[in-house]
Design an enzyme around this catalytic site. Structure first.
Site, short mmCIF file in Angstrom:
data_model
loop_
_atom_site.label_atom_id
_atom_site.label_comp_id
_atom_site.label_asym_id
_atom_site.label_seq_id
_atom_site.Cartn_x
_atom_site.Cartn_y
_atom_site.Cartn_z
N ASP A 284 50.71 -9.19 21.64
CA ASP A 284 49.78 -10.55 21.31
C ASP A 284 49.72 -10.30 19.69
O ASP A 284 50.06 -11.46 18.96
CB ASP A 284 48.56 -10.32 21.80
CG ASP A 284 48.59 -10.42 23.39
OD1 ASP A 284 49.37 -11.19 23.88
OD2 ASP A 284 47.75 -9.99 24.02
N ASP B 138 38.05 -9.88 26.97
CA ASP B 138 37.77 -9.40 25.50
C ASP B 138 37.70 -10.46 24.67
O ASP B 138 37.00 -10.21 23.49
CB ASP B 138 39.30 -8.67 25.03
CG ASP B 138 39.26 -7.10 25.80
OD1 ASP B 138 38.07 -6.71 26.27
OD2 ASP B 138 40.50 -6.88 25.78
N ARG C 271 35.31 -2.73 22.56
CA ARG C 271 35.41 -3.68 21.89
C ARG C 271 34.31 -3.97 20.81
O ARG C 271 34.71 -4.70 19.60
CB ARG C 271 35.66 -4.98 22.96
CG ARG C 271 37.00 -5.00 23.57
CD ARG C 271 38.17 -4.84 22.62
NE ARG C 271 39.50 -5.02 23.56
CZ ARG C 271 40.69 -4.29 23.42
NH1 ARG C 271 40.61 -3.33 22.56
NH2 ARG C 271 41.57 -4.51 24.19
N SER D 170 50.48 -5.32 30.52
CA SER D 170 49.45 -5.37 29.52
C SER D 170 48.76 -4.11 29.51
O SER D 170 47.86 -3.77 30.67
CB SER D 170 48.60 -6.77 29.96
OG SER D 170 47.63 -6.91 28.91
#
Length: 408
Positions: free
Chosen positions: A18, A127, A98, A179
Site C-alpha cells: 500500500d 486501521d 497504531r 496482507s
C-alpha cells in the site's frame, strides 16, 4: 481539502504494498508535493531493511525511522496485558501499535511543518480509524489524506499492477500476496485463501509461519519456564531480568519453537463486517496465560469478576482505536489498582502448542489450604453454611411461596 495548498505531506510508511505505491501517487495527484516518509519501529526487524533507499527511490525526500519498541512494550502492550484485554480471541497486536505510531507521525509532521498526514489504510479496515483518531487527539485540525478513499484502485492485484507500471520493487508476488502486519508482539495474516473460512490455514507450508512452527512440528519434549511478575508487570524469565521489549522477544523464541500462539479467528471489524485473520502471538500468549494464572491466586473474587468486565471494554477501546480517551485512561487506573498485589512466580510447561500450569507462588496469595482442604480443619465451621444458605436463598424461597399461593 484544497489540494493546491498541500505542499508537504508526512506519510505513515511501512514499505509494504500500500504505502510503496502511495508515494508516487501522492506526487501525481497532489501537485508533486514533497513526501516525507515515517516508519515506526515497533519490532518489524527485517522489514525495515533497505527502507530508506526504497522510500527515496520512489519519490520521498527523506525517511524517519522512529525507535518505538520500548515505549510500545512498556506503555501500550503491558498495560493491555495487565487488563487481560482480548478482543474476540485476538490479542490486539496491530490495534495498540497504531496509536503509538500515529502519535509519533504527528510529532514529526509538526516539526516538519507538514500540510497533511497520509496513511495507506483501506476504507474497509480498522486501521484507518485507529490512525485518524490518534491524529485527531494530537493534531485535531490536521488534514488527513487516505488514498484508498480517493483513488480508482480497487484491489491488491491492481496495486501490484500500479507498482509494476511505476518500477516499484516489491517483496511479495501475486501468489504470496497476504496482507501482513508484524511487530514485536505478533504477526497477522489476511487475504488470499484465508478469505474462505472453510479452508484450513497452511501452517505447515514453508514460509507461511514466520514467528514459529505448527504444533505438529514442535519438539517432542516440553520446555519448562518460569516468569516473575511485580505488580502485574513481567520482570524476568528463568531468573534473568529483562526490560519488557526484550522479555517479549525472548518469549517469542521460546513460544515459537513450541508451536505456541497460533490463532485462527473470524472477528467483527469496527466498520461492521466480519473478517478472518490468522495470528502468530507466541510470547504474548504465554504472558497472558501466566498473568491470568497469577491473578487466580492474588485477586479476590469480586475484583476478579469485575475486572473481567473491564477487560472486555478495555479490549473494545483498543480495537476501536480509542486509546487516547478519558475512559481508557480511567480503566488503566482501575487496572493498576488491581495489580498492587499481583506479584509472584508462574511456572509453565510449553508443549506442542499447549501452555500448561506447572505451579504458581506469590507472597500475596489468597489461597489458604487450611480453609480449602477436604481434610479436617480447625478454622472453618461447616455448620455455619446452613444459615448462610437460608439467607442467600431467601429470595428464591419467597418467590416459590408466592407461586404456590397462586395455585390455591
Amino acid at each position: 481539502m484544497n489540494k493546491d495548498q498541500i505542499k508537504k505531506v508526512v506519510l505513515a510508511y511501512s514499505g509494504g504494498l500500500d504505502t510503496s505505491i502511495i508515494i508516487p501517487w501522492l506526487k501525481e495527484n497532489y501537485n508533486n508535493c514533497e513526501v516525507i516518509a515515517v516508519s515506526g519501529d515497533v519490532g518489524q526487524e527485517s522489514e525495515l531493511e533497505g527502507l530508506e533507499e526504497k522510500a527515496k527511490k520512489t519519490g520521498a525526500s527523506k525517511l524517519y525511522i522512529a525507535d518505538l519498541q520500548d515505549e510500545f512494550a512498556e506503555e501500550y502492550i503491558i498495560p493491555t496485558m495487565k487488563a487481560g484485554a482480548v478482543y474476540e480471541g485476538y490479542l490486539l497486536g496491530t490495534s495498540f501499535a497504531r496509536p503509538l505510531i500515529a502519535k509519533r507521525i504527528v510529532e514529526i509532521a509538526k516539526e516538519e511543518g507538514a500540510d497533511a498526514i497520509c496513511h495507506g489504510c483501506t476504507g474497509k479496515g480498522n486501521d484507518q480509524v485507529r490512525f485518524e483518531l490518534a491524529i485527531k487527539a494530537f493534531a485535531p485540525d490536521m488534514p488527513i489524506i487516505a488514498p484508498w478513499r480517493e483513488w480508482d484502485i480497487k484491489s491488491r492485484e491492481e496495486e501490484i499492477d500500479y507498482a509494476e507500471a511505476h518500477d516499484i520493487p516489491l517483496k511479495i508476488s501475486r501468489e504470496t500476496n497476504y496482507s501482513k502486519d508484524k511487530n514485536l508482539w505478533h504477526l497477522s495474516h489476511e487475504g488470499l485463501d484465508l478469505e474462505d473460512p472453510s479452508l484450513e490455514p497452511q501452517y505447515n507450508k514453508e514460509g507461511f509461519l514466520e514467528m514459529g512452527v505448527s504444533p505438529e512440528q514442535a519438539p517432542d519434549e516440553p520446555t519448562y519456564i518460569s516468569i516473575d511478575f511485580v505488580k502485574g508487570v513481567p520482570v524476568s524469565v528463568d531468573g534473568v531480568e529483562m526490560k519488557a521489549a526484550d522479555l517479549i522477544k525472548h518469549l517469542n523464541k521460546l513460544g515459537g519453537v513450541n508451536g505456541i500462539g497460533l490463532s485462527d479467528i473470524v472477528e467483527n471489524r469496527l466498520v461492521g463486517m466480519k473478517c478472518r485473520g490468522v495470528y502468530e502471538t507466541p510470547g504474548g500468549t504465554i504472558l497472558y496465560k501466566a498473568h491470568e494464572l497469577l491473578e487466580t491466586l492474588c485477586l479476590d473474587r469480586d475484583t476478579m469478576h469485575y475486572k473481567a468486565l473491564v477487560a472486555q471494554k478495555f479490549a473494545e477501546l483498543v480495537y476501536f482505536g480509542q486509546w487516547y480517551t478519558p475512559l481508557r485512561e480511567a480503566l488503566s487506573a482501575f487496572v493498576d489498582k488491581t495489580q498492587e498485589t499481583v506479584t509472584g512466580t508462574v511456572k509453565l510447561k510449553l508443549y506442542k502448542g499447549n501452555i500448561i500450569n506447572a505451579g504458581i507462588t506469590s507472597p500475596y496469595s489468597l489461597y489458604n489450604p487450611e480453609f480449602a482442604t477436604f481434610d479436617e480443619d480447625g478454622v472453618y465451621n461447616q455448620a455455619d453454611a446452613a444459615g448462610f444458605i437460608n439467607l442467600f436463598g431467601l429470595p428464591i424461597k419467597v418467590n416459590a411461596l408466592m407461586k404456590e399461593s397462586l395455585k390455591k
